[in-house]
Structure formats: structure tokens, C-alpha cells
Design a protein around this motif. Structure first.
Motif, PDB file in Angstrom:
ATOM      1  N   GLY A 190       0.941  -1.511  -0.239  1.00  0.00           N
ATOM      2  CA  GLY A 190      -0.314   0.101   0.030  1.00  0.00           C
ATOM      3  C   GLY A 190       0.516   1.301   0.045  1.00  0.00           C
ATOM      4  O   GLY A 190       2.214   1.445  -0.011  1.00  0.00           O
ATOM      5  N   ASP A 191       0.481   2.585  -0.268  1.00  0.00           N
ATOM      6  CA  ASP A 191       0.913   3.405  -0.117  1.00  0.00           C
ATOM      7  C   ASP A 191       1.313   3.766   1.148  1.00  0.00           C
ATOM      8  O   ASP A 191       2.250   3.989   1.558  1.00  0.00           O
ATOM      9  CB  ASP A 191       0.029   4.853  -0.117  1.00  0.00           C
ATOM     10  CG  ASP A 191      -1.477   4.791  -0.043  1.00  0.00           C
ATOM     11  OD1 ASP A 191      -1.867   5.980   0.422  1.00  0.00           O
ATOM     12  OD2 ASP A 191      -1.883   3.439   0.188  1.00  0.00           O
ATOM     13  N   GLY A 192       0.386   3.536   2.414  1.00  0.00           N
ATOM     14  CA  GLY A 192       1.214   3.553   3.184  1.00  0.00           C
ATOM     15  C   GLY A 192       2.342   2.469   3.408  1.00  0.00           C
ATOM     16  O   GLY A 192       3.523   2.817   4.355  1.00  0.00           O
ATOM     17  N   GLY A 193       2.474   1.469   3.466  1.00  0.00           N
ATOM     18  CA  GLY A 193       3.163   0.738   3.193  1.00  0.00           C
ATOM     19  C   GLY A 193       4.700   1.088   3.026  1.00  0.00           C
ATOM     20  O   GLY A 193       5.563   0.857   3.567  1.00  0.00           O
ATOM     21  N   VAL A 208       1.505  -0.944  -6.545  1.00  0.00           N
ATOM     22  CA  VAL A 208       1.075  -0.026  -5.542  1.00  0.00           C
ATOM     23  C   VAL A 208       0.187   0.080  -5.492  1.00  0.00           C
ATOM     24  O   VAL A 208      -0.624   0.108  -6.247  1.00  0.00           O
ATOM     25  CB  VAL A 208       1.727   0.620  -5.714  1.00  0.00           C
ATOM     26  CG1 VAL A 208       1.945   2.198  -5.105  1.00  0.00           C
ATOM     27  CG2 VAL A 208       3.273   0.687  -5.902  1.00  0.00           C
ATOM     28  N   ASN A 209      -0.669  -0.181  -4.573  1.00  0.00           N
ATOM     29  CA  ASN A 209      -2.004  -0.127  -3.849  1.00  0.00           C
ATOM     30  C   ASN A 209      -2.539   1.519  -3.628  1.00  0.00           C
ATOM     31  O   ASN A 209      -2.010   1.496  -2.608  1.00  0.00           O
ATOM     32  CB  ASN A 209      -2.868  -1.359  -3.449  1.00  0.00           C
ATOM     33  CG  ASN A 209      -4.163  -1.201  -2.832  1.00  0.00           C
ATOM     34  OD1 ASN A 209      -4.434  -0.049  -3.269  1.00  0.00           O
ATOM     35  ND2 ASN A 209      -4.841  -1.101  -1.730  1.00  0.00           N
ATOM     36  N   ASP A 210      -2.455   2.677  -4.118  1.00  0.00           N
ATOM     37  CA  ASP A 210      -1.836   3.497  -3.909  1.00  0.00           C
ATOM     38  C   ASP A 210      -3.925   4.289  -3.593  1.00  0.00           C
ATOM     39  O   ASP A 210      -4.716   4.295  -4.308  1.00  0.00           O
ATOM     40  CB  ASP A 210      -1.833   4.270  -4.507  1.00  0.00           C
ATOM     41  CG  ASP A 210      -1.229   5.868  -4.479  1.00  0.00           C
ATOM     42  OD1 ASP A 210      -1.508   6.589  -6.070  1.00  0.00           O
ATOM     43  OD2 ASP A 210      -2.126   6.141  -3.878  1.00  0.00           O
ATOM     44  N   ASN A 211      -4.066   3.665  -2.606  1.00  0.00           N
ATOM     45  CA  ASN A 211      -5.576   4.672  -2.372  1.00  0.00           C
ATOM     46  C   ASN A 211      -5.881   5.837  -1.392  1.00  0.00           C
ATOM     47  O   ASN A 211      -6.456   6.145  -1.018  1.00  0.00           O
ATOM     48  CB  ASN A 211      -6.682   3.819  -1.214  1.00  0.00           C
ATOM     49  CG  ASN A 211      -5.981   2.764  -0.140  1.00  0.00           C
ATOM     50  OD1 ASN A 211      -4.855   4.064   0.677  1.00  0.00           O
ATOM     51  ND2 ASN A 211      -6.188   1.943   0.644  1.00  0.00           N
ATOM     52  N   GLY A 212      -3.891   6.812  -1.219  1.00  0.00           N
ATOM     53  CA  GLY A 212      -4.144   7.581  -0.796  1.00  0.00           C
ATOM     54  C   GLY A 212      -4.144   7.444   1.013  1.00  0.00           C
ATOM     55  O   GLY A 212      -4.091   9.232   1.433  1.00  0.00           O
ATOM     56  N   ARG A 213      -4.119   6.547   1.551  1.00  0.00           N
ATOM     57  CA  ARG A 213      -4.223   6.865   2.902  1.00  0.00           C
ATOM     58  C   ARG A 213      -3.592   5.294   3.752  1.00  0.00           C
ATOM     59  O   ARG A 213      -3.737   4.085   3.210  1.00  0.00           O
ATOM     60  CB  ARG A 213      -5.698   6.021   3.418  1.00  0.00           C
ATOM     61  CG  ARG A 213      -6.848   7.823   2.963  1.00  0.00           C
ATOM     62  CD  ARG A 213      -8.108   7.661   3.556  1.00  0.00           C
ATOM     63  NE  ARG A 213      -7.935   7.726   4.675  1.00  0.00           N
ATOM     64  CZ  ARG A 213      -9.201   8.502   4.870  1.00  0.00           C
ATOM     65  NH1 ARG A 213     -10.170   9.154   4.225  1.00  0.00           N
ATOM     66  NH2 ARG A 213      -8.468   8.545   6.227  1.00  0.00           N
ATOM     67  N   SER A 214      -3.563   5.577   5.385  1.00  0.00           N
ATOM     68  CA  SER A 214      -2.587   4.334   6.005  1.00  0.00           C
ATOM     69  C   SER A 214      -4.053   4.506   6.302  1.00  0.00           C
ATOM     70  O   SER A 214      -5.168   3.783   5.678  1.00  0.00           O
ATOM     71  CB  SER A 214      -1.693   4.717   6.756  1.00  0.00           C
ATOM     72  OG  SER A 214      -0.950   5.307   5.945  1.00  0.00           O
ATOM     73  N   TYR A 215      -4.107   4.741   7.833  1.00  0.00           N
ATOM     74  CA  TYR A 215      -5.637   4.898   8.588  1.00  0.00           C
ATOM     75  C   TYR A 215      -5.861   5.991   7.705  1.00  0.00           C
ATOM     76  O   TYR A 215      -7.175   6.619   6.906  1.00  0.00           O
ATOM     77  CB  TYR A 215      -5.680   5.420   9.878  1.00  0.00           C
ATOM     78  CG  TYR A 215      -5.512   4.250  10.503  1.00  0.00           C
ATOM     79  CD1 TYR A 215      -4.109   3.044  10.521  1.00  0.00           C
ATOM     80  CD2 TYR A 215      -6.066   3.480  11.394  1.00  0.00           C
ATOM     81  CE1 TYR A 215      -4.106   2.336  11.342  1.00  0.00           C
ATOM     82  CE2 TYR A 215      -6.634   2.012  11.868  1.00  0.00           C
ATOM     83  CZ  TYR A 215      -4.956   1.277  11.561  1.00  0.00           C
ATOM     84  OH  TYR A 215      -4.718   0.286  12.598  1.00  0.00           O
TER      85      TYR A 215
HETATM   86 MG   LIG Z   1      -3.284   3.193   1.745  1.00  0.00          MG
END
Ligand SMILES: [Mg+2]
Ligand SMILES: Cc1ncc(C[n+]2csc(CCOP(=O)(O)OP(=O)(O)O)c2C)c(N)n1
Ligand SMILES: CC(=O)[C@@H](O)[C@H](O)COP(=O)(O)O
Length: 633
Positions: free
Chosen positions: A144-147, A172-179
Motif C-alpha cells: 500500500g501507499d502507507g506501507g 502499489v495499491n495507492d488509496n492515498g491513506r494509511s488510516y
Molecule cells: Mg493505503
């Protein structure tokens, strides 16, 4: 019949029509919402992973091609597609499916560790192994983008970028968020990539037009799409990944399965390391999750959650923040879960979210302390492991006044082995000068937090459990730093000195009651500060027949071990029995169920002590159980 019921494994996916695949995606979303709302778990991340997971399993051949998921909390769809739909109802339940990959569950699962930013390192190693063994297999790493904000990910990318012949596809799974929204320069760069409308539109235009000339079209589009620094640089700032020497494909609509499959096939054809940048929405397809401001239902949050340890900490820190302008807060992408959101609202300039970067968080805290501030670093206990060296040699070696608040300490339960906070009171024992506190209830969280932030020449640590905060247990006496919680009813024999540590003080009170029913004289104490060992505790122990310690931490090198060492060092011969978490990786289940399983309950501990005391064998009081590191029962 539902399409999902026809999917026994990834091979079945390859026979489905586009319409069936669209129906399957809808069915999966229904199953996720219905089940996870009941079992708890990571609804938002998994709703965002439906099309990516379908594309991964249609383009690659798991388990021959190895799929590695970073953190692993987003693998429910993977589980549904790899023969576990029938068991999905048991998600995160004792004896049921884990909420993370599990090798015991499936040959399609590999990485069980739920600590973020590790996937690319695993993938680097796997791909090198297959290359050396001349095995024609792909490794596909989903991060993820967070990772990607974790340092390990960049250590891995640095190596992967130099290995042109590794058959490795990074999604890269980029959803713009961690939490919360992902932070830092990387987030900005990813945003520039995914939000550059010109690049996407022009590419689509080319694809459509070229597509109309069947002989020239597709290959020509491939050439254009694959062109390194031409089209893309002109249309979208590439930078980072391509400057590292990595092939970059994207940004791709992470909810367009066909486009994803095209991109993955494109990536596969390169035969070397490629990054596929998929843009998704966390919670996609479920408006309640999509619109959830806090974290897009990263974790299902139970409605009207009772007041927890985290809430007590959160409120107290805001009070301290008002009277101490030098106090600042640091989070590693977990502002809300660690209770720092209220402090951030009140003091935005004194709150730092560093991304999923615990190592950086800790050494940056050392810098803040050297610069005259008093940092409070909020982490889940298990994630401190990753920053041990930074705590030891960047904070403690320089006697920095940094306060660490470790939430989710002890058994956390349903997030599995890598989430239990069972390591901190062992690893922290070896840090010279560090002072460690284990509050037994909400009032002690307030008390000890205020004491901790007064220490400006050493690291201080508070650690408390997951969930609802316990009722306050008032002391009947205070000896030095020690709280006496219970004395024997009469001047009965001083049979047992019960040391209840942190959340286990309540358990110790329960044990005391049970022992007194058997006629034993029991005194219960709570050290409050468990490191260094309080000399008053050592003095007190000399008067008793048996000392018993109970802690929500691994037994190896825990508080019990250290108190026993302090008794020996002081020549106090009173035998000591230490109860704690057995030094094992614990299967997932609710916290209470795990504590029951490992015998860390009042009833079980009392039974053990009664048995030992009534064995009439004085040696029994001195010899540990020959079974070695048996479970603490
Ligand atoms: Mg994310
Ligand atoms: C080392 C570490 N720190 C913190 C966490 C807690 N955590 C779990 S998931 C998550 C956010 C992950 O964000 P991302 O990688 O973007 O995945 P997404 O949930 O957006 O799909 C965090 C911070 C963790 N698992 N590991
Ligand atoms: C996957 C991850 O690391 C976290 O989201 C974890 O699930 C924390 O759970 P709690 O916040 O419920 O303890």
C-alpha cells in the motif's frame, strides 16, 4: 448459483466471462460487508482490493507464482478466491480463518507477519532464490501507499532497482491513506502521478485511436505506453521510481479489472522488476466506508465503544499539552488508534505523523528532545520492536527525555501472533536508564503519564492493554513507589506476596481472594514503575514464603525474571513464581479467550499456587517446574 460458489481456486477465475467477473466482484463486496461487519476486521482495505486481487490471480499462477501481501490485512478477497469462501464466516474467530495470510490455511499464503513495509524485502529474496534455482516463477508483491512510507520498503527498492533480471512485479495499491491520509513527500509524489489528468487522457486517446487500426494499433500503443522518458516525462512527472531505474506502469484505475490485467500482463512481459501503480479508493463500493472521514473503515469500529485505556491517555495528554508547551506528540500513521488525534486537534503544530516509520519516529524524537522538546511517541507495543536500536542507542544512550506510550500492550488477540504486545517488557529491560511503568487502571495512566513527562534525562515508557479500561483499584498503602493493594485480613502468615503488574493487578486481586479462601495470607502490590525494580519490593519479599508475579508480557526476560534477579542479587532467598505469556506465537482469538487458553486468569493462577503451597514439599517452593518454559499455567 452465485459465481463465487463456482470458484474453488484461482484456475476457475480464468474461465469466467467479463460479465461473470463483474458479478463476482459485486458478490465479493456483499460478502465482505455482511461478514466483516459481524466478525470485525479490515473492511475498508479489502473493499478496495477486489479488482486488484482478481487481476493478480487471473494474470499470475499462484502458488507457482508467489503473491506477497504487505501487512496482510487486505487479503480477505485473496482468501475468498483461494478456496476459503466456505469458511469466511469464521474470520478472526478462535479456530477460524485468520485475518491475515496463514500458511496453515493455504498454499497460496506466505507472509503471516502483519508488520508493514516488509513485502518488498520478502519479494527481493524470493525472486533471487528462483533466479538462482533457475525456476521460471514470478513474485508479485502488493504494497500500500502507507506501507511504502516505511524505511524497509526503500531499502528493498534500492536493491530491486539494481537487479534488472528479477522476475518481480510490485503492485502499489495507492488509496492515498494509511488510516488517515498518507503523509510526506512520497504521498505528494504519488498524488502527482495519479492526479495528472493530461497523462491519462492522452494515453486513453492514443489507445482508442490506435485501437481502430488493428494491425498497427495495439503494438504501437505498447511502444508508446512503454516508452521510458518520452511520453510520460512530458505528460506526467515520473521522477522517483523511474529515476531509481525501475520500470513504472501506471497510474492504472485500480477498480478497472481489465485495465489492471493489461497492466500486469504488460509488466510481466518486461521480465524484470516493474512497479504497477494502481489507484484505488479505500472502502470502494460501500458508501458508508467511502465517506468515513476517519479511516474509510480501515478497521470496523464497534458502535458505542466503552471508554478505553487509549481514551484516558488521550485526554490526559491534552491536559499536559496545555501546561507543557515543550511536549510534542509523534505518531507512525496511527493518529486515532493511539489516541493522539485530540492532541493534534488542540496542538496541530506540535503533532507529527511520520508515516509508517517507527524507526524514524524514535530517532526524530531523540532529535526533538536534544532540541529542547519533550516528545511523547504513541505506538502499538508490538511495533516498537522495529525501533529497538533507535530507542537503545539514539534515545537512551544520549539520555534523551522521550516518553513512549505503548498501546495494545499484552495479549491483543484477534490480529494474531505478530500483533500481541508481548515483547516490550522483555526487550526494554536491557535498556540502561530507561524507566518502565505499567499502569493498572485509568487513574494510574494519568498519574504515571504525568510522572513520566517530568523525566527529562532518560526514556520513560508507559504500556497498557487493548480495550476497555479497568475500574480504578485504590491502594491501601504506598511504600516507596509501590502501591499496596491488599493486606491479609489478619496478621495471618505472610504466605504469598502477589505482584500484579499493569492490567494484571486486577487478576492478582482475584487470585488473592481465591487463595484467602484456602486460608493463605496474601499481600498484593503494584510496583507502578516496573523498571528499575523497586528496592522496597525486594525488602518486602524477604518476609514471605513465596513471591508470585503476574504480567501480560512474555515470560522470557519479563518483569518476573528481573524481580527474581533482584532478589538473588540482594540475597533474598524467597522463591518466586512468575506467571506471564508463554514464549510462543499465539493463535488468533479474542483477548479473553487467549488469556484463558494460556492460563493467565485468576482461577488458573490461584490453582497453580494453591497446588504448589499445599504440596508440603519445601523443595516444591524452590524448584521450577522441570517442564522448562511451559505455558504459564
Ligand atoms: Mg493505503
Ligand atoms: C510496522 C507497522 N506499523 C503500524 C502498523 C499498523 N497498520 C496496519 S495497516 C496500516 C495502514 C496501511 O496502509 P497501506 O499500506 O496504505 O494499506 P491500506 O490499508 O491503505 O490498504 C497501519 C499503519 C503495522 N501493521 N505495521
Ligand atoms: C492491521 C493493523 O496493524 C491494525 O489495523 C490492527 O488491526 C490494529 O487493530 P486494533 O486497532 O483493533 O488493535
Amino acid at each position: 448459483m452465485r459465481v463465487l460458489e463456482t470458484v474453488g481456486g484461482p484456475a476457475d477465475l480464468k474461465k469466467l466471462t467479463d460479465q461473470q467477473l463483474a458479478d463476482l466482484a459485486a458478490e465479493i463486496r456483499d460478502v465482505l460487508v455482511e461478514t466483516v461487519s459481524r466478525t470485525g476486521g479490515h473492511l475498508g482495505p479489502n473493499l478496495g482490493m477486489v479488482e486488484i486481487t482478481l487481476a493478480m490471480h487471473r494474470v499470475f499462477d499462484s502458488p507457482r507464482d508467489r503473491l506477497v501481501f504487505d501487512t496482510g490485512h487486505q487479503t480477505y478477497v485473496h482468501k475468498l478466491l483461494t478456496g476459503r469462501a466456505g469458511q469466511f464466516d469464521s474470520l478472526r474467530q478462535q479456530g477460524g480463518l485468520s485475518g491475515y495470510p496463514s500458511q496453515a490455511e493455504s498454499e497460496h499464503d506466505l507472509v503471516e507477519n502483519s508488520h508493514a513495509s516488509t513485502a518488498l524485502s520478502y519479494a527481493d529474496g524470493l525472486a533471487k532464490a528462483y533466479r538462482l534455482r533457475k525456476e521460471d516463477r514470478y513474485v508479485v508483491a502488493l504494497i500500500g501507499d502507507g506501507g511504502l512510507t516505511g524505511g524497509m520498503a526503500w531499502e528493498a527498492l534500492n536493491n530491486i532497482a539494481a537487479a534488472k533480471d528479477l522476475k518481480l512485479v510490485i503492485i502499489v495499491n495507492d488509496n492515498g491513506r494509511s488510516y488517515s491520509p498518507t503523509v510526506g513527500g512520497l504521498a505528494t509524489h504519488l498524488t502527482s502521478l495519479r492526479t495528472n489528468p493530461r497523462y491519462e487522457k492522452i494515453l486513453d486517446l492514443i489507445k482508442k485511436n490506435l485501437g481502430r487500426t488493428p494491425y498497427v494499433g495495439p503494438p504501437m500503443y505498447e511502444v508508446l505506453h512503454g516508452v521510458k522518458k518520452g511520453l510520460k516525462d512530458m505528460l506526467a512527472p515520473q521522477g522517483m521510481f523511474e529515476d531509481l531505474g525501475l520500470k513504472y506502469v501506471g497510474p492504472v484505475d485500480g477498480h478497472d479489472r481489465q485495465a489492471l490485467e493489461d497492466a500486469l500482463r504488460n509488466a510481466k512481459s518486461f521480465g524484470g522488476p516493474v512497479i504497477v501503480h494502481a489507484v484505488t479508493q479505500k472502502g470502494f463500493g460501500y458508501p458508508a466506508a467511502e465517506q468515513d472521514e476517519e479511516d474509510n473503515f480501515h478497521q470496523i469500529r464497534p458502535a458505542n465503544k466503552p471508554r478505553g485505556w487509549t481514551d484516558v491517555f488521550s485526554d490526559e495528554l491534552v491536559k499536559i499539552g496545555h501546561r507543557r508547551p515543550d511536549v510534542v506528540a509523534i505518531t507512525a500513521a496511527m493518529l486515532h488508534p493511539t489516541g493522539l488525534a485530540a492532541f493534534a486537534d488542540e496542538f496541530p503544530d506540535r503533532t507529527f505523523d511520520v508515516g509508517i516509520a517507527e524507526q524514524h519516529a524514535v530517532t526524530s524524537a531523540a532529535g526533538l528532545a536534544m532540541g529542547g522538546m519533550h516528545p511523547v511517541v504513541g505506538l502499538y507495543a508490538t511495533f516498537l520492536n522495529r525501533a529497538f536500536d533507535q530507542l537503545l542507542l539514539d534515545v537512551a544512550l544520549h539520555k534523551c527525555g522521550v516518553t513512549f506510550v505503548l498501546d495494545r500492550a499484552g495479549v491483543t488477540g484477534d490480529d494474531g501472533a505478530s500483533h500481541n504486545g508481548m515483547w516490550d517488557m522483555s526487550i526494554l529491560q536491557v535498556v540502561p536508564g530507561l524507566r518502565l511503568a505499567a499502569p493498572r487502571d485509568g487513574k494510574r495512566v494519568q498519574e504515571l503519564l504525568n510522572e513520566a513527562v517530568e523525566v527529562d534525562d532518560a526514556p520513560t515508557v508507559l504500556r497498557f492493554a487493548k480495550g476497555e479500561v479497568f475500574e480504578d483499584i485504590e491502594a491501601v498503602d504506598r511504600i516507596g513507589q509501590l502501591d499496596v493493594l491488599k493486606r491479609p485480613a489478619s496478621d495471618a502468615a505472610k504466605d504469598v506476596l502477589l505482584v500484579g503488574i499493569g492490567s494484571m493487578a486486577a487478576t492478582a486481586m482475584d487470585v488473592a481472594q481465591r487463595l484467602e479462601a484456602h486460608g493463605f495470607g496474601v499481600t498484593v502490590v503494584d510496583p507502578r514503575w516496573v523498571k528499575p525494580v523497586d528496592p522496597k519490593l525486594v525488602e518486602l519479599a524477604a518476609d514471605f514464603t513465596l513471591v508470585v508475579t503476574i504480567e501480560d508480557n512474555g515470560r522470557a526476560g519479563g518483569c518476573g525474571t528481573m524481580i527474581a534477579q533482584a532478589l538473588r542479587d540482594a540475597g533474598v532467598r524467597t522463591p518466586l513464581r512468575d506467571f506471564g505469556i508463554p514464549q510462543q506465537f499465539l493463535e488468533h482469538a479474542k483477548r479473553a479467550a487467549v488469556l484463558q487458553e494460556i492460563g493467565l486468569t485468576g482461577q488458573e493462577v490461584a490453582r497453580e499456587i494453591t497446588e504448589q503451597l499445599t504440596r508440603h514439599d519445601s523443595d516444591a517452593l524452590n524448584q521450577p517446574d522441570p517442564a522448562g518454559d511451559r505455558p504459564s499455567t
